[in-house]
Design an enzyme around this catalytic site. Structure first.
Site, PDB file in Angstrom:
ATOM      1  N   GLY A 202      -7.835   0.768 -35.253  1.00 54.19           N
ATOM      2  CA  GLY A 202      -8.033   0.587 -33.818  1.00 54.19           C
ATOM      3  C   GLY A 202      -8.813  -0.661 -33.464  1.00 54.19           C
ATOM      4  N   SER A 203      -8.880  -0.882 -32.164  1.00 54.29           N
ATOM      5  CA  SER A 203      -9.465  -2.108 -31.631  1.00 54.29           C
ATOM      6  C   SER A 203     -10.963  -2.163 -31.867  1.00 54.29           C
ATOM      7  CB  SER A 203      -9.205  -2.180 -30.126  1.00 54.29           C
ATOM      8  OG  SER A 203      -7.838  -2.014 -29.868  1.00 54.29           O
ATOM      9  N   VAL A 204     -11.621  -1.022 -31.724  1.00 56.03           N
ATOM     10  CA  VAL A 204     -13.081  -1.031 -31.832  1.00 56.03           C
ATOM     11  C   VAL A 204     -13.492  -1.387 -33.269  1.00 56.03           C
ATOM     12  CG1 VAL A 204     -15.180   0.328 -31.560  1.00 56.03           C
ATOM     13  CG2 VAL A 204     -13.310   0.642 -29.936  1.00 56.03           C
TER      14      VAL A 204
ATOM     15  N   GLU B 273      -8.814   1.556 -45.983  1.00 57.37           N
ATOM     16  CA  GLU B 273      -7.503   2.170 -45.877  1.00 57.37           C
ATOM     17  C   GLU B 273      -6.567   1.109 -45.307  1.00 57.37           C
ATOM     18  OE1 GLU B 273      -7.578   6.492 -44.211  1.00 57.37           O
ATOM     19  OE2 GLU B 273      -6.863   5.080 -42.746  1.00 57.37           O
TER      20      GLU B 273
ATOM     21  N   ASN C 150      -4.383  10.801 -31.863  1.00 55.47           N
ATOM     22  CA  ASN C 150      -3.611  10.298 -33.007  1.00 55.47           C
ATOM     23  C   ASN C 150      -3.695  11.244 -34.203  1.00 55.47           C
ATOM     24  OD1 ASN C 150      -3.135   7.920 -31.549  1.00 55.47           O
ATOM     25  ND2 ASN C 150      -5.044   7.024 -32.281  1.00 55.47           N
TER      26      ASN C 150
ATOM     27  N   GLY D 197      -7.946   9.001 -41.965  1.00 55.82           N
ATOM     28  CA  GLY D 197      -8.802   9.029 -43.157  1.00 55.82           C
ATOM     29  C   GLY D 197     -10.269   9.199 -42.804  1.00 55.82           C
TER      30      GLY D 197
HETATM   31  N1  COA Z   1     -12.030  10.884 -23.636  1.00 52.84           N
HETATM   32  C1  COA Z   1     -10.778  10.524 -23.259  1.00 52.84           C
HETATM   33  N2  COA Z   1     -10.204   9.351 -23.609  1.00 52.84           N
HETATM   34  C2  COA Z   1     -10.949   8.499 -24.349  1.00 52.84           C
HETATM   35  C3  COA Z   1     -12.260   8.784 -24.750  1.00 52.84           C
HETATM   36  C4  COA Z   1     -12.803  10.051 -24.363  1.00 52.84           C
HETATM   37  N3  COA Z   1     -14.024  10.407 -24.719  1.00 52.84           N
HETATM   38  N4  COA Z   1     -12.738   7.740 -25.453  1.00 52.84           N
HETATM   39  C5  COA Z   1     -11.743   6.826 -25.517  1.00 52.84           C
HETATM   40  N5  COA Z   1     -10.673   7.278 -24.842  1.00 52.84           N
HETATM   41  C6  COA Z   1      -9.388   6.596 -24.663  1.00 52.84           C
HETATM   42  C7  COA Z   1      -9.565   5.166 -24.189  1.00 52.84           C
HETATM   43  O1  COA Z   1      -9.720   5.134 -22.784  1.00 52.84           O
HETATM   44  C8  COA Z   1      -8.256   4.551 -24.633  1.00 52.84           C
HETATM   45  O2  COA Z   1      -7.240   4.963 -23.739  1.00 52.84           O
HETATM   46  P1  COA Z   1      -6.011   4.008 -23.360  1.00 52.84           P
HETATM   47  O3  COA Z   1      -5.242   3.868 -24.651  1.00 52.84           O
HETATM   48  O4  COA Z   1      -5.286   4.799 -22.319  1.00 52.84           O
HETATM   49  O5  COA Z   1      -6.632   2.746 -22.886  1.00 52.84           O
HETATM   50  C9  COA Z   1      -7.980   5.253 -25.979  1.00 52.84           C
HETATM   51  O6  COA Z   1      -8.778   6.448 -25.946  1.00 52.84           O
HETATM   52  C10 COA Z   1      -8.365   4.413 -27.187  1.00 52.84           C
HETATM   53  O7  COA Z   1      -9.702   4.075 -27.088  1.00 52.84           O
HETATM   54  P2  COA Z   1     -10.277   2.664 -27.489  1.00 52.84           P
HETATM   55  O8  COA Z   1     -11.684   2.600 -26.947  1.00 52.84           O
HETATM   56  O9  COA Z   1      -9.345   1.573 -27.097  1.00 52.84           O
HETATM   57  O10 COA Z   1     -10.442   2.782 -29.059  1.00 52.84           O
HETATM   58  P3  COA Z   1      -9.521   2.520 -30.329  1.00 52.84           P
HETATM   59  O11 COA Z   1      -8.267   1.790 -30.093  1.00 52.84           O
HETATM   60  O12 COA Z   1     -10.463   1.917 -31.295  1.00 52.84           O
HETATM   61  O13 COA Z   1      -9.132   4.017 -30.794  1.00 52.84           O
HETATM   62  C11 COA Z   1      -9.512   6.254 -31.578  1.00 52.84           C
HETATM   63  C12 COA Z   1     -10.113   5.011 -30.895  1.00 52.84           C
HETATM   64  C13 COA Z   1     -10.643   7.275 -31.767  1.00 52.84           C
HETATM   65  C14 COA Z   1      -8.406   6.857 -30.723  1.00 52.84           C
HETATM   66  C15 COA Z   1      -8.927   5.800 -32.962  1.00 52.84           C
HETATM   67  O14 COA Z   1      -9.902   5.108 -33.687  1.00 52.84           O
HETATM   68  C16 COA Z   1      -8.455   6.994 -33.781  1.00 52.84           C
HETATM   69  O15 COA Z   1      -7.364   7.505 -33.596  1.00 52.84           O
HETATM   70  N6  COA Z   1      -9.317   7.467 -34.702  1.00 52.84           N
HETATM   71  C17 COA Z   1      -9.028   8.640 -35.527  1.00 52.84           C
HETATM   72  C18 COA Z   1      -8.452   8.268 -36.867  1.00 52.84           C
HETATM   73  C19 COA Z   1      -9.374   7.400 -37.661  1.00 52.84           C
HETATM   74  O16 COA Z   1     -10.556   7.284 -37.420  1.00 52.84           O
HETATM   75  N7  COA Z   1      -8.839   6.765 -38.661  1.00 52.84           N
HETATM   76  C20 COA Z   1      -9.618   5.824 -39.426  1.00 52.84           C
HETATM   77  C21 COA Z   1      -9.643   6.114 -40.849  1.00 52.84           C
HETATM   78  S1  COA Z   1      -9.262   4.620 -41.680  1.00 52.84           S
END
Ligand code: COA
Length: 505
Positions: free
Chosen positions: A268-270, A291, A381, A385
């Protein structure tokens, strides 16, 4: 067939098995289980799934689909919209598929990414009829050389009844030699995994396959889908600064050196933006045991900040893809791709002592983290991992922006609406406002830190009130149970977690 295609099929007899994607798709029957290559949009089987989706328009069918992680080329989207998936695991990241999962039109098993191989090996999961894996080449001695990801391909190939290889001539031949395929063997009978350093090579350069199982080879010419990450912004840059400040304190305390410890960074972006923060830091000669390797990783390699990166897939933006794949030789000896069972293996994560950085959707005042479920019910999603790393890392860090949806959602809440990572596995939480180091702290010590250092200032008074009331109720982990999920309910009813709006109603 063009000579450059034959060049990629070292084993003579296999050249006879070239078929079209349509022919290969015609072998797949209703109710079958498919094991597809693909991990975070990289190295996915592209042509056969697309042909299957086309075929399903004439002859409806449903299949179970196992992968490494999310697929690119809109395959998850098209499969979901065509309604051909009965069950999907272990991870996806597509909006259309997400919708179908949440409408319960398809079943989704959200699984730790290191677990799938074990469940396939032991026969807990339904057996795989066809493994469909992308390859850059097949060697003379019959090994499949994967492309930009390894994912679960090796266990799929080993356990599937038949194998279809998508030989993708758009993927650089130079990927040969970048993979390290190791099979752990049966549980209860296996030896320790002989990997003690991130750059150790412990396996073979390709996936060994019983040649009799190869049903067909489909020649394709399609690049991976570029990643969808957005560039760093002010908030993610601030998160990166706080991460670096935290790491500096660890160095000052003598717990880490300036080389830190092998780093894992999530999708992801963060997570990508946070890694960019390391570019300007004093930390150097870094190692990565992760990963997915995203754009930032290649900038760190180019800048000489990262010495070696071990991953399971390479997922890049369009520009970065051109740059990296035209210059792959520059990364030889600095990069290795492994099966996800190895990149995410608890034994190795603990042995190497990783610093693990993943993203939370929300965290609560005691440090529990929700990475997957919006408002406790809507799958985003999947855990991916993050759980593999969180439980076993030396340092488990979760990053998140302090609010979402233009401030209507606080990412720090009284009680997470779904728990992926418990308070026992979370060491540090970082937002753009600061960090909370939770190690060695009791719940009542953690809450004020998280509220004052991580929560958005607009939500701090509400959180302080909640915690004060909870303290009056007593208990080791104090809560006002009837209000614990009230913030999520308020958002559902009024479109915001802010209290004043609620009180006006
Ligand atoms: N409640 C509702 N929506 C939320 C939220 C919350 N508390 N926090 C973030 N969001 C939404 C954002 O608004 C954004 O929505 P959009 O796509 O409509 O703009 C979306 O979630 C993604 O958030 P963003 O801040 O852009 O973060 P990201 O692209 O870094 O993704 C996760 C964050 C958590 C979704 C992503 O990291 C993930 O799927 N993680 C789980 C799997 C993982 O950690 N794998 C790593 C192992 S290698």
């Amino acid at each position: 067939m063009e000579p450059f295609v034959f060049e990629r099929i070292g084993h003579q007899a296999l050249r006879e098995r070239i078929v079209t994607a349509e022919t290969a798709a015609s072998w797949i029957e209703d109710g079958m289980t498919l094991g597809l290559s693909g991990f975070t949009r990289a190295g996915d089987a592209k042509a056969v799934p697309t042909a299957l989706i086309e075929r399903a328009k004439r002859q409806p069918l449903k299949v179970d689909v196992y992968t490494g992680a999310s697929l690119g080329s809109d395959i998850d989207k098209m499969m979901a919209e065509a309604g051909i998936v009965r069950k999907r695991l272990p991870f996806q990241a597509d909006a259309a598929m997400r919708r179908k999962i949440n409408e319960r039109e398809l079943l989704f098993v959200d699984q730790h990414l290191s677990h799938t191989a074990e469940l396939v090996r032991s026969g807990v999961l339904k057996p795989i009829d066809y493994a469909i894996v992308e390859a850059v080449s097949i060697t003379e001695d019959g090994m499949i050389i994967p492309t930009t990801s390894v994912g679960n391909s090796s266990i799929f190939v080993e356990k599937a009844r038949r194998v279809i290889v998508e030989l993708n001539v758009a993927q650089p031949k130079a990927l040969y030699g970048f993979h390290d395929i190791y099979e752990v063997g049966k549980q209860g009978e296996r030896a320790p995994i002989p990997l003690t350093k991130v750059d150790d090579r412990i396996g073979t350069i390709g996936i060994p396959v019983d040649l009799e199982k190869i049903a067909g080879i489909v020649v394709t010419n399609q690049t991976d889908s570029p990643s969808t990450i957005v560039p760093p912004d002010a908030e993610t840059a601030a998160i990166a600064r706080h991460l670096i400040e935290f790491l500096r304190r660890e160095v000052a305390a003598g717990r880490l050196s300036e080389r830190l410890a092998p780093i894992q960074a999530g999708i992801g972006s963060v997570a990508n933006a946070v890694l960019y923060g390391l570019l300007d830091s004093e930390f150097c000669d870094l190692e990565v045991y992760s990963e997915v390797l995203q754009d930032a990783m290649f900038d760190l390699l180019d800048a000489g900040k990262v010495r070696f990166a071990s991953g399971c897939s390479i997922t890049l933006s369009e520009n970065k893809m051109k740059q990296v794949y035209h210059n792959l030789e520059a990364y030889r000896g600095k990069l290795v791709l492994r099966p996800q069972e190895i990149s995410n293996h608890p034994e190795l994560i603990r042995r190497l002592g990783l610093i693990s950085i993943n993203t939370a959707l929300e965290a609560d005042i005691y440090g529990n983290v929700n990475s997957t479920h919006v408002r406790g019910t809507q799958m985003m999603n999947g855990i991916g991992g993050s759980g593999d790393f969180a439980r076993h890392a030396r340092l488990t860090i979760f990053v998140t922006k302090s609010s979402a949806k233009h401030g209507a959602i606080s990412s720090i809440v009284p009680f997470v609406s779904h728990v992926d990572h418990t308070e026992h596995d979370v060491d540090v939480i970082i937002t753009e406002h600061g960090y909370a180091d939770l190690r060695g702290l009791a719940p009542v010590e953690r809450a004020p830190l998280i509220i004052e250092h991580c929560a958005h200032p607009d939500y701090r008074p509400q959180l302080r009130d909640y915690f004060a009331e909870a303290l009056k109720r007593g208990g080791h982990t104090p809560h006002v149970l009837e209000q614990a999920l009230s913030w999520h309910i308020r958002y559902e009813q009024f479109g915001t977690m802010r209290e004043e709006t609620y009180q006006l109603q």
